[in-house]
Design a protein around this motif. Sequence first.
Motif, PDB file in Angstrom:
ATOM      1  N   TYR A 147       0.817  -1.207   0.000  1.00 29.65           N
ATOM      2  CA  TYR A 147       0.000   0.000   0.000  1.00 29.65           C
ATOM      3  C   TYR A 147       0.851   1.258   0.000  1.00 29.65           C
ATOM      4  O   TYR A 147       1.792   1.375   0.778  1.00 29.65           O
ATOM      5  N   GLY A 148       0.495   2.192  -0.853  1.00 30.18           N
ATOM      6  CA  GLY A 148       1.147   3.488  -0.873  1.00 30.18           C
ATOM      7  C   GLY A 148       0.378   4.477  -0.014  1.00 30.18           C
ATOM      8  O   GLY A 148      -0.749   4.222   0.399  1.00 30.18           O
ATOM      9  N   GLY A 149       1.002   5.598   0.255  1.00 28.99           N
ATOM     10  CA  GLY A 149       0.371   6.662   1.033  1.00 28.99           C
ATOM     11  C   GLY A 149       1.389   7.321   1.937  1.00 28.99           C
ATOM     12  O   GLY A 149       2.312   6.673   2.423  1.00 28.99           O
ATOM     13  N   GLU A 150       1.232   8.608   2.150  1.00 24.89           N
ATOM     14  CA  GLU A 150       2.221   9.402   2.885  1.00 24.89           C
ATOM     15  C   GLU A 150       2.510   8.876   4.286  1.00 24.89           C
ATOM     16  O   GLU A 150       3.634   8.952   4.756  1.00 24.89           O
ATOM     17  N   ASN A 151       1.505   8.330   4.962  1.00 24.35           N
ATOM     18  CA  ASN A 151       1.709   7.821   6.312  1.00 24.35           C
ATOM     19  C   ASN A 151       1.488   6.316   6.395  1.00 24.35           C
ATOM     20  O   ASN A 151       1.223   5.777   7.465  1.00 24.35           O
ATOM     21  N   ILE A 152       1.618   5.619   5.258  1.00 23.16           N
ATOM     22  CA  ILE A 152       1.392   4.175   5.213  1.00 23.16           C
ATOM     23  C   ILE A 152       2.679   3.430   4.880  1.00 23.16           C
ATOM     24  O   ILE A 152       3.080   2.524   5.590  1.00 23.16           O
TER      25      ILE A 152
END
Length: 162
Positions: A147-152
């Motif tokens: 999973y991508g994402g700034e806080n992931i």
Amino acid sequence: SDTSASGALKKMTRANFVSGIGGTNTPLFKAYANANWNSANGANVSVPFNAESFDPQGTFNTSNGKFTPGVSGKYFFYIIIKLSSTQDQGLMELYLLKNNSVASALTARGSGTGSMSLQLSAVHVSDTNDFFDVALYQNSGGTITSYGGENISYFTAFKLTE
């Protein structure tokens, strides 16, 4: 006097409190994968950290996922990757690479079939031209989505003051 060298207790003043401490923890950055990505079974995959939360010194390259500090010293590194459902006892390995060689590694096996996060922290010495990046290996029997994402899923580092 509160600044005597006699070994007597000194009066607590701001000057006495801050003398001998300080420095900056730069360079520093935080990069993240801005979208989900797939990792094929049995293959090393370079983690696509292709976006930044911050990088004031411009030391992280989002086109190749590499951190090149440019300043000698000791650095603290932290990496977290969230994986989709995994096969029970599927093998996961997370690598911090220094100049294309493994500098630190984490090995984990999934328990059950739910999602899991891999977290790796380390301290390494760097000279002015070393570079660091991240790779992921999985052997779970099939392709896994991360999973991508700034806080992931992100990669961050900063220089430790010495």
